[in-house]
Design an enzyme around this catalytic site. Structure first.
Site, PDB file in Angstrom:
ATOM      1  N   LYS A   1       0.923  -1.191  -0.320  1.00  0.00           N
ATOM      2  CA  LYS A   1      -0.432   0.249  -0.205  1.00  0.00           C
ATOM      3  C   LYS A   1       0.777   1.140  -0.190  1.00  0.00           C
ATOM      4  O   LYS A   1       2.244   0.879   0.392  1.00  0.00           O
ATOM      5  CB  LYS A   1      -0.641  -0.499   1.105  1.00  0.00           C
ATOM      6  CG  LYS A   1      -2.179   1.031   1.151  1.00  0.00           C
ATOM      7  CD  LYS A   1      -3.058  -0.207   0.584  1.00  0.00           C
ATOM      8  CE  LYS A   1      -4.549   1.672   0.349  1.00  0.00           C
ATOM      9  NZ  LYS A   1      -5.254  -0.332   0.031  1.00  0.00           N
TER      10      LYS A   1
ATOM     11  N   ASP B   1      -6.893   4.804  -5.038  1.00  0.00           N
ATOM     12  CA  ASP B   1      -7.778   4.332  -3.199  1.00  0.00           C
ATOM     13  C   ASP B   1      -8.264   5.300  -3.088  1.00  0.00           C
ATOM     14  O   ASP B   1      -8.513   6.652  -3.867  1.00  0.00           O
ATOM     15  CB  ASP B   1      -6.902   4.195  -2.056  1.00  0.00           C
ATOM     16  CG  ASP B   1      -6.814   3.489  -0.908  1.00  0.00           C
ATOM     17  OD1 ASP B   1      -7.907   2.145  -0.788  1.00  0.00           O
ATOM     18  OD2 ASP B   1      -7.306   3.734   0.096  1.00  0.00           O
TER      19      ASP B   1
END
Ligand code: GLU
Length: 451
Positions: A125, A165
């Site tokens: 991430k 995201d």
């Protein structure tokens, strides 16, 4: 102290400020205890100590110039958590709340989520505390270019494949990809969520929202609560996940009545006007106040007027809830409100939207509760499908990708629910999803030796 509690305490000691990361670790580790009891190899091989520490973590500075010619400095992160099952894979989040702890919680979740998809993807991430809100297109472009000036050296189609995201959608992926290509002189499938004009996959935009509704359908099919058709539903957020959750719910004849953003929430009793929502959020990039102005019967509540102890969106009576905004948006009181009003299904489109206390309330009430790792895995799963299409230089039709996505969501449900049964708690999909996701990663870790 048990092995699990020992590792949780160690994480808290090593990273005292990273409270969201502590929460994600505690939630996973406590729920997989029965698997650790059953297979003592996990303790012997120190699987937990290893799984909570990222393989690699990159923290960097992003320097760019705004439209007034002023220099701006942001922090950038890419956390390459686990490459046991495939290249690091996971989105980039651009939001002022981003810290190392937030990216670590998201990266940790991603390991198990990606494992559940059944595709060859590790977990990672990244992101920045950059706030795209109120920035001009050119500022967003310059920031993305500056971000990629560092990131490019760490990523690759077979190494680490970022995607979107919160705050990173098609526009940002375009600017990031353009700069990657400029710096490397390579046309690789190094990012997913790309435009359909240059290597993107059909259904990727819709995938997280559609997937979370497919997961809800699957849970309901195996319960006595009935289907979504004709039912009132609550959706939070108004980004990509919320929009396509609403689209799929409407296609199935359900009635989503709420949306929210950082400034407030809308309650539209007649049902959300999806075309208007898309226009406001995807084209005009405005706040939901505009929605209320154009639909006078919709009720707008400013976030400034929310009570301090709960979110009023979750106290509207409904059959199902689709939290699709951000972490910890449902606390214990919100969970009580949902249950009191007869909510029978919660399917998490966001990552970790429920606090640990709220999760326990849903589990105790034995409603259909789909934790984010399982319910929102459709997004990253379709990123995996985008990688497959890029690698084989083909593209599949909308129907083909949608069918594969639907299948993947059904398989994730089946896997989580069978694992929950195996451990004697058949309705507990938290335990089922966490153990199923964990076992695959842990077994791969043992098989790959000390690395
Ligand atoms: N950000 C999404 C997630 O939380 C998608 C990641 C991806 O497509 O790589 O799973």
């Amino acid at each position: 102290m048990s092995y699990t509690q020992d590792v949780i305490a160690k994480v808290q000691r090593l990273y005292p400020d990273q409270v969201e990361f502590h929460q994600a670790v505690k939630e996973v580790l406590e729920s997989i205890e029965p698997a650790l009891q059953k297979d003592k190899r996990y303790e012997k091989f120190k699987v937990l100590e290893r799984i909570v520490i990222p393989e690699r973590q990159i923290n960097f500075r992003v320097t760019w110039e705004d439209d007034r010619g002023e220099i701006q400095v942001n922090r950038g992160y890419r956390i390459e958590f686990s490459s046991l099952l495939g290249p690091y894979k996971g989105g980039l989040r651009f939001h002022p709340s981003v810290t190392e702890g937030i990216i670590k919680f998201l990266g940790f979740e991603q390991i198990f989520k990606n494992s559940l998809t059944g595709l060859a993807m590790g977990g990672g991430k990244g992101g920045s505390d950059f706030d795209p809100k109120g920035k001009s297109d050119r500022e967003v472009m310059r920031f993305c270019q500056a971000f990629m000036n560092e990131l490019y050296r760490h990523i690759g189609a077979h190494t680490d494949v970022p995607a979107g995201d919160i705050g990173v959608g098609g526009r940002e992926i375009g600017y990031l990809f353009g700069q990657y290509k400029k710096l490397t002189n390579r046309y690789d499938g190094v990012l997913t969520g790309k435009s359909l004009l240059w290597g993107g996959s059909l259904v990727r935009t819709e995938a997280t929202g559609y997937g979370s509704v497919y997961f809800a359908q699957e849970m309901l099919k195996h319960s006595d609560f009935g289907s979504l058709e004709g039912k009132t539903c609550l959706v939070s957020g108004s980004g990509n996940v919320a929009i396509y959750t609403i689209e799929k719910l409407q296609q199935l004849g359900a009635k989503p009545v709420t949306i929210s953003d950082s400034k407030g929430m809308i309650y539209d009793e007649a049902g959300i006007d999806l075309a208007l929502l898309k226009e406001i959020k995807e084209v005009r990039r405005e706040s939901l106040e505009s929605y209320a102005k154009e639909r006078p019967n919709a009720k707008y509540t400013s976030a400034k007027d929310y009570p301090s102890d709960h979110n009023p969106l979750w106290s509207i009576p409904a059959f199902a809830a689709f939290p699709s905004a951000t972490q910890n948006e449902i606390n214990a009181k919100d969970a009580d409100n949902l249950l009191k009003n007869g909510c029978k299904c919660v399917s998490e489109g966001a990552n970790m939207p429920s606090t640990i206390e709220a999760v326990h309330k849903f589990l105790n009430a034995k409603i259909c509760y789909g934790p984010g790792k399982a319910a929102n895995a459709g997004g990253v799963a379709t990123s995996g499908l985008e990688m497959s299409q890029n690698a084989s230089m083909t593209s599949w039709s909308f129907e083909e990708v949608d069918k594969k996505l639907h299948n993947i969501m059904q398989n994730i449900y089946a896997n989580a629910s069978e694992t929950a049964k195996e451990f004697g708690d058949p309705t507990n999909l938290v335990l089922g999803a966490n153990i199923a996701g964990f076992r695959k990663v842990a077994n791969a870790m043992i098989e790959q030796g000390l690395c």
